[in-house]
Design a protein around this motif. Structure first.
Motif, PDB file in Angstrom:
ATOM      1  N   GLN A 288       0.847  -1.188   0.000  1.00 57.95           N
ATOM      2  CA  GLN A 288       0.000   0.000   0.000  1.00 57.95           C
ATOM      3  C   GLN A 288       0.882   1.238   0.000  1.00 57.95           C
ATOM      4  O   GLN A 288       2.042   1.185   0.429  1.00 57.95           O
ATOM      5  CB  GLN A 288      -0.921   0.007   1.229  1.00 57.95           C
ATOM      6  N   GLU A 289       0.334   2.328  -0.467  1.00 58.00           N
ATOM      7  CA  GLU A 289       1.082   3.578  -0.476  1.00 58.00           C
ATOM      8  C   GLU A 289       0.991   4.246   0.900  1.00 58.00           C
ATOM      9  O   GLU A 289       0.016   4.056   1.628  1.00 58.00           O
ATOM     10  CB  GLU A 289       0.544   4.504  -1.557  1.00 58.00           C
ATOM     11  N   PRO A 290       2.024   5.024   1.286  1.00 58.66           N
ATOM     12  CA  PRO A 290       1.980   5.713   2.591  1.00 58.66           C
ATOM     13  C   PRO A 290       0.798   6.677   2.663  1.00 58.66           C
ATOM     14  O   PRO A 290       0.272   7.096   1.625  1.00 58.66           O
ATOM     15  CB  PRO A 290       3.326   6.453   2.617  1.00 58.66           C
ATOM     16  N   PRO A 291       0.329   7.011   3.889  1.00 58.52           N
ATOM     17  CA  PRO A 291       0.923   6.662   5.192  1.00 58.52           C
ATOM     18  C   PRO A 291       0.689   5.198   5.556  1.00 58.52           C
ATOM     19  O   PRO A 291      -0.368   4.629   5.264  1.00 58.52           O
ATOM     20  CB  PRO A 291       0.204   7.598   6.159  1.00 58.52           C
ATOM     21  N   CYS A 292       1.695   4.599   6.202  1.00 55.52           N
ATOM     22  CA  CYS A 292       1.637   3.179   6.536  1.00 55.52           C
ATOM     23  C   CYS A 292       0.787   2.958   7.791  1.00 55.52           C
ATOM     24  O   CYS A 292       0.814   3.754   8.733  1.00 55.52           O
ATOM     25  CB  CYS A 292       3.040   2.631   6.758  1.00 55.52           C
ATOM     26  N   GLU A 293       0.073   1.853   7.809  1.00 55.23           N
ATOM     27  CA  GLU A 293      -0.736   1.479   8.965  1.00 55.23           C
ATOM     28  C   GLU A 293       0.124   0.781  10.016  1.00 55.23           C
ATOM     29  O   GLU A 293       1.308   0.495   9.788  1.00 55.23           O
ATOM     30  CB  GLU A 293      -1.886   0.573   8.508  1.00 55.23           C
ATOM     31  N   GLY A 294      -0.475   0.447  11.158  1.00 52.83           N
ATOM     32  CA  GLY A 294       0.289  -0.101  12.272  1.00 52.83           C
ATOM     33  C   GLY A 294       0.890  -1.467  12.012  1.00 52.83           C
ATOM     34  O   GLY A 294       1.930  -1.802  12.564  1.00 52.83           O
ATOM     35  N   ASN A 295       0.253  -2.283  11.176  1.00 53.27           N
ATOM     36  CA  ASN A 295       0.737  -3.642  10.927  1.00 53.27           C
ATOM     37  C   ASN A 295       1.571  -3.727   9.657  1.00 53.27           C
ATOM     38  O   ASN A 295       1.712  -4.808   9.077  1.00 53.27           O
ATOM     39  CB  ASN A 295      -0.434  -4.612  10.831  1.00 53.27           C
ATOM     40  N   THR A 296       2.124  -2.597   9.210  1.00 54.35           N
ATOM     41  CA  THR A 296       2.906  -2.594   7.982  1.00 54.35           C
ATOM     42  C   THR A 296       4.295  -2.037   8.236  1.00 54.35           C
ATOM     43  O   THR A 296       4.565  -1.418   9.261  1.00 54.35           O
ATOM     44  CB  THR A 296       2.224  -1.761   6.878  1.00 54.35           C
ATOM     45  N   PHE A 297       5.192  -2.282   7.271  1.00 59.18           N
ATOM     46  CA  PHE A 297       6.577  -1.837   7.353  1.00 59.18           C
ATOM     47  C   PHE A 297       6.838  -0.879   6.195  1.00 59.18           C
ATOM     48  O   PHE A 297       6.478  -1.161   5.057  1.00 59.18           O
ATOM     49  CB  PHE A 297       7.516  -3.047   7.269  1.00 59.18           C
ATOM     50  N   PHE A 298       7.472   0.265   6.485  1.00 59.87           N
ATOM     51  CA  PHE A 298       7.747   1.280   5.459  1.00 59.87           C
ATOM     52  C   PHE A 298       9.057   0.951   4.753  1.00 59.87           C
ATOM     53  O   PHE A 298      10.098   0.807   5.383  1.00 59.87           O
ATOM     54  CB  PHE A 298       7.831   2.665   6.103  1.00 59.87           C
ATOM     55  N   CYS A 299       9.000   0.846   3.427  1.00 56.73           N
ATOM     56  CA  CYS A 299      10.150   0.422   2.626  1.00 56.73           C
ATOM     57  C   CYS A 299      11.028   1.577   2.153  1.00 56.73           C
ATOM     58  O   CYS A 299      11.979   1.343   1.405  1.00 56.73           O
ATOM     59  CB  CYS A 299       9.679  -0.354   1.393  1.00 56.73           C
ATOM     60  N   HIS A 300      10.702   2.811   2.468  1.00 55.43           N
ATOM     61  CA  HIS A 300      11.457   3.976   2.013  1.00 55.43           C
ATOM     62  C   HIS A 300      11.408   4.131   0.494  1.00 55.43           C
ATOM     63  O   HIS A 300      12.227   4.831  -0.079  1.00 55.43           O
ATOM     64  CB  HIS A 300      12.923   3.910   2.459  1.00 55.43           C
ATOM     65  N   SER A 301      10.501   3.458  -0.199  1.00 53.29           N
ATOM     66  CA  SER A 301      10.350   3.611  -1.649  1.00 53.29           C
ATOM     67  C   SER A 301       8.868   3.706  -1.989  1.00 53.29           C
ATOM     68  O   SER A 301       8.385   3.080  -2.919  1.00 53.29           O
ATOM     69  CB  SER A 301      10.999   2.433  -2.388  1.00 53.29           C
ATOM     70  N   ASN A 306       3.454  -5.829   4.438  1.00 55.56           N
ATOM     71  CA  ASN A 306       3.025  -6.517   5.646  1.00 55.56           C
ATOM     72  C   ASN A 306       4.215  -6.797   6.554  1.00 55.56           C
ATOM     73  O   ASN A 306       5.299  -7.162   6.089  1.00 55.56           O
ATOM     74  CB  ASN A 306       2.325  -7.828   5.259  1.00 55.56           C
ATOM     75  N   ASN A 307       4.025  -6.630   7.865  1.00 56.85           N
ATOM     76  CA  ASN A 307       5.113  -6.845   8.826  1.00 56.85           C
ATOM     77  C   ASN A 307       5.655  -8.267   8.794  1.00 56.85           C
ATOM     78  O   ASN A 307       6.815  -8.501   9.144  1.00 56.85           O
ATOM     79  CB  ASN A 307       4.638  -6.527  10.246  1.00 56.85           C
TER      80      ASN A 307
END
Length: 582
Positions: A288-301, A306-307
């Motif tokens: 998914q596109e940012p903003p990221c939800e609590g159960n996700t990991f931000f890839c910096h791209s 998913n965590n």
């Protein structure tokens, strides 16, 4: 008065007649406009026996302001022949800039153009080179004409005359979904969709969770008949399997990662009977596109994954942010999994080993040993240097002696020969010239700590050994290789010891308009990247440099992660050296 009244009636009648006529014309114009809007314009034709299509209203005049696109598709191993009827008329213009017919050799508006036609003379017979023809009819707002009628049929593709008629293709479709998954050609055989000798046209439908998109990354890719798209290819569709949703098509030696804009991706593999050794393996990741939800990991791209995909051993992000610093995490999780029983067993075993070591040391200390002193006058320095040629081995022996022996030399500067053929030098002061001192003051020269290499590419030809799977950038000439820790055949540097190392590279692309991405790989993971993408120069280098902390046996090499080096990479260099050991 009668004459004036009659004239009045005549003028009134003319006004009424004109008004009714104008109303009629306006009504007719409105009806004509509505009729034009309802006319179907353009079509996708797949009739196996061929067919006919025409301009709107043919053989009457075609309406103004129209753009109709017709796409003709033939079966595999067939081409298309297109004939225009002699009853043909399209508004003539210089270079057919106004009303015209445009024909392209392929399924897209950017496929190679065959010709643009207008005027009173019907076009010649048109033959496609493959399975598709793209035809566009355009009419501006002025000067309409009769239009055209076109007939098409299918003929055998001359490129396959030796292979004969293609047998019916087996049904081959797969459904996949979830946060991630592996799409691979081996599934065709594993699930019995087709035998190893049958031609296949398989499709994988990937459905991402709601509000998600799909990122596709090739793990393995090789076409048996490279650059022959009629015989084998891997295609990626974004949103549906229709040709208008085709995102990318690969049939050469390189396949790039693909980022889809929708949550439905379709992977298609075509391979005829003589191309069944073609293969691919692809990792799909839902994001998914940012903003990221609590159960996700931000890839910096611009990706939120998913965590559960973090530290799973697979790179799900565009860059390996999800796999960084995973060694420490895996070690911690392993210790956390130890039970009380296994911990007790390990502890008891360790205590027993320590007790046995202590007993062995005591026995060695109590046992009398002979000692021979060799005076300086009788000491042969050449023998001493030969015995120290393997400095690191001697250091390990000296360190072991320091833990089990308790002795002192009669003179701090005299060489002592111990029983067991181990020669050491006693020195109470630390060495300042590269020597290493043990806990007993035993100083041993460690030998040369210099490590450096520099390799270059001296030819412009693409090597046949370049793997489509690893995309390692190979070099064919070593300029410097102190310590011999750079292997020219594999173009990989192996660290001989733990330390800080400096690396730099310059990869030159020649007569290549594609953007390339070159990454420095440490133990299989990219550390830094460099790009070169100027389309207006004949040569351009992707360059970068970095300092790395490396453990012993760590490996470093260069990898082409995007684009290709079909023009060669002559004058490219890869260099590195040990800054200082740790």
């Amino acid at each position: 008065m009668i004459y004036g009244r009659s004239l009045f009636h005549i003028i009134a009648s003319l006004i009424i007649f004109y008004s009714s006529g104008a109303t009629k014309k306006g009504t007719e114009k409105q009806i004509t406009s509505e009729t034009q809007k309802s006319v179907q314009c353009g079509t996708w034709t797949k009739h196996a026996e061929g067919g006919v299509f025409t301009s709107p209203n043919y053989p009457s005049k075609y309406p103004p302001d129209r753009e109709c696109v017709y796409i003709i598709e033939a079966a595999p191993r067939q081409c298309i022949e297109l004939y225009f009827d002699e009853k043909y008329s399209i508004e003539p213009s210089w270079e057919c800039k106004f009303d015209h017919i445009e024909v392209r050799d392929g399924p897209f508006g950017f496929s190679p153009i065959i010709g643009r036609f207008c005027g009173q003379q019907n076009p010649p017979v048109i033959k496609s080179s493959g399975r598709f023809l793209w035809i566009k009819f355009f009419a501006d707002g002025e000067l309409e004409s009769m239009g055209f009628s076109a007939r098409y049929n299918f003929t055998p593709d001359p490129d396959f005359k030796d292979l004969g008629v293609l047998k019916p293709l087996p049904a081959c479709e797969f459904e996949m979904g979830g946060p991630e998954g592996i799409v691979e050609s081996i599934q065709i055989l594993k699930e019995g969709k087709a035998s190893a000798s049958e031609a296949v046209d398989c499709k994988w439908y990937i459905r991402a969770p709601p509000r998600s998109k799909i990122y596709l990354r090739f793990l393995d890719y090789e076409m048996q008949n490279s650059n022959e798209c009629k015989r084998n290819f891997v295609a990626v569709y974004d949103g549906s399997s229709s040709v208008e949703d085709l995102k990318a098509k690969f049939c050469s030696t390189v396949a790039n990662d693909v980022m889809l804009r929708t949550g439905l991706g379709v992977i298609r593999m075509w391979a005829d009977e003589g191309s069944r050794n073609s293969r691919f393996q692809m990792l799909f990741t839902s994001f998914q596109e940012p903003p990221c939800e609590g159960n996700t990991f931000f890839c910096h791209s611009n990706m939120c994954i998913n965590n559960t995909l973090v530290c799973n051993g697979l790179q799900n992000c565009v860059y390996p942010w999800d796999e960084n610093h995973c060694k420490e995490k895996r070690k911690t999780s392993l210790l956390d999994q130890l039970t009380n029983t296994s911990g007790t067993v390990i502890g008891v075993t360790s205590c027993i080993v320590i007790i046995l070591i202590i007993i062995s040391v005591i026995v060695q200390i109590k046992q009398p040993r002979k000692k021979y002193v060799q005076r300086k006058s009788d000491f042969d320095q050449t023998v001493f240097q030969e015995m120290l040629s393997d400095g690191w081995l001697l250091f390990e022996v000296a360190t072991a002696l320091g833990s089990c022996l308790s002795m002192r030399a009669q003179n701090d500067t005299e060489p002592i020969v111990l029983e067991g053929k181990c020669l050491v030098v006693c020195d109470s002061s630390p060495s300042g010239d590269g020597a290493v001192t043990s806990s007993l003051g035993i100083s041993v020269r460690s030998g040369s700590a210099k490590v450096a290499f520099s390799a270059t590419r001296s030819t412009n030809h693409e090597p046949s050994e370049m793997s489509n799977r690893t995309m390692t950038i190979y070099f064919d000439q070593v300029l410097v290789n102190i310590g011999n820790h750079f292997d020219l055949a594999s173009s990989i540097f192996v660290a001989p010891r733990k330390g800080i190392y400096s690396f730099s590279f310059h990869v030159v692309k020649v007569y290549n308009r594609q953007t390339i991405q070159v990454s420095l790989m440490q133990n299989g993971y990219p550390v830094i990247s460099a790009f070169a993408g100027d389309q207006d120069v004949t040569r351009e280098a992707a360059s970068n440099g970095v300092l790395l902390l490396m453990e012993r046996e760590d490996k470093v090499h260069l990898k082409l992660e995007r684009g290709n080096l079909m023009g060669g990479w002559k004058y490219s260099t890869f260099s590195g050296f040990l800054v200082f050991p740790l």
